[in-house]
Design a protein around this motif. Structure first.
Motif, PDB file in Angstrom:
ATOM      1  N   ARG A  85      24.073  75.791  69.085  1.00 58.13           N
ATOM      2  CA  ARG A  85      25.233  76.174  68.265  1.00 58.13           C
ATOM      3  C   ARG A  85      26.150  77.105  69.050  1.00 58.13           C
ATOM      4  NH1 ARG A  85      23.005  79.065  63.259  1.00 58.13           N
ATOM      5  NH2 ARG A  85      24.866  80.200  63.790  1.00 58.13           N
ATOM      6  N   ARG A  86      27.431  76.895  68.880  1.00 50.38           N
ATOM      7  CA  ARG A  86      28.450  77.727  69.536  1.00 50.38           C
ATOM      8  C   ARG A  86      28.456  79.113  68.899  1.00 50.38           C
ATOM      9  NH1 ARG A  86      33.822  79.205  69.557  1.00 50.38           N
ATOM     10  NH2 ARG A  86      34.919  78.769  71.495  1.00 50.38           N
ATOM     11  N   ASP A  88      30.420  82.627  67.907  1.00 50.21           N
ATOM     12  CA  ASP A  88      31.736  83.201  67.668  1.00 50.21           C
ATOM     13  C   ASP A  88      31.754  84.533  68.412  1.00 50.21           C
ATOM     14  OD1 ASP A  88      34.005  84.503  66.753  1.00 50.21           O
ATOM     15  OD2 ASP A  88      33.754  83.827  64.679  1.00 50.21           O
ATOM     16  N   TRP A  89      32.224  84.510  69.669  1.00 53.10           N
ATOM     17  CA  TRP A  89      32.174  85.677  70.540  1.00 53.10           C
ATOM     18  C   TRP A  89      32.965  86.847  69.967  1.00 53.10           C
ATOM     19  CZ3 TRP A  89      29.166  87.715  73.916  1.00 53.10           C
ATOM     20  CH2 TRP A  89      29.615  88.673  74.826  1.00 53.10           C
ATOM     21  N   ALA A  91      33.517  87.570  66.827  1.00 51.06           N
ATOM     22  CA  ALA A  91      32.740  88.156  65.726  1.00 51.06           C
ATOM     23  C   ALA A  91      31.528  88.917  66.263  1.00 51.06           C
ATOM     24  CB  ALA A  91      32.294  87.067  64.748  1.00 51.06           C
ATOM     25  N   SER A 125      32.662  78.182  75.724  1.00 52.19           N
ATOM     26  CA  SER A 125      31.978  77.008  75.191  1.00 52.19           C
ATOM     27  C   SER A 125      32.899  75.811  75.390  1.00 52.19           C
ATOM     28  CB  SER A 125      31.650  77.196  73.705  1.00 52.19           C
ATOM     29  OG  SER A 125      30.915  76.094  73.226  1.00 52.19           O
ATOM     30  N   ASN A 130      27.505  76.031  76.118  1.00 54.00           N
ATOM     31  CA  ASN A 130      27.827  77.443  75.915  1.00 54.00           C
ATOM     32  C   ASN A 130      27.386  78.231  77.132  1.00 54.00           C
ATOM     33  OD1 ASN A 130      28.453  76.780  73.148  1.00 54.00           O
ATOM     34  ND2 ASN A 130      26.251  76.725  72.807  1.00 54.00           N
TER      35      ASN A 130
END
Length: 154
Positions: A85-86, A88-89, A91, A125, A130
């Motif tokens: 899963r990618r 959310d950098w 966040a 990503s 990623n």
């Protein structure tokens, strides 16, 4: 600076992460980092790999986590790669900032540690891959063993 890189690959199980830590400490020390510098690289890379296993792969064993370490100018660069899963950098960085302000805050400790100990941390990503690229500056003077290796491989 010696050229080349090393690629490690582990199965996405927490029991395998200690191998990454041992290897990162050995590489950092070979490049002349102090004990504190080697510890910073070791801890940061272990945190990044743990995050791959926990968040990207949701603790699903049998997935590949790849770690590539290489000299990069006057620094050691380590890339931690997964196909889960990618993240959310933005966040994750916001949670890390909240953790810095209040250590009782929910989440953010791993990214806080990584950003605090490394000179740079960049997440990308692309096409399902990623990557977290971590950079730690090397000491000005390389140890004699690194100089010998450089002349032997030049």
């Amino acid at each position: 600076m010696p050229a080349g890189s090393i690629t490690l690959a582990i199965d996405s199980q927490f029991d395998n992460v200690f191998l990454v830590g041992l290897t990162m400490r050995a590489i950092s020390t070979a490049f002349g980092m102090s004990d504190d510098g080697a510890s910073a690289v070791e801890l940061s890379v272990v945190e990044a790999v743990n995050n791959c296993i926990e968040h990207a792969y949701r603790e699903d064993p049998g997935q590949r986590v790849e770690i590539v370490a290489a000299p990069d100018g006057d620094a050691l660069r380590v890339v931690v790669r997964d196909r889960g899963r990618r993240m959310d950098w933005a966040a994750a960085c916001a949670r890390a900032d909240a953790y810095a302000a209040d250590p009782d805050a929910e989440g953010g400790r791993g990214v806080f540690i990584i950003r605090s100990l490394m000179d740079a941390a960049v997440y990308t990503s692309v096409d399902g891959v990623n990557e977290l690229s971590l950079t730690k500056r090397l000491p000005v003077e390389l140890p004699a063993t690194a100089e010998v290796r450089r002349t032997a491989t030049s």
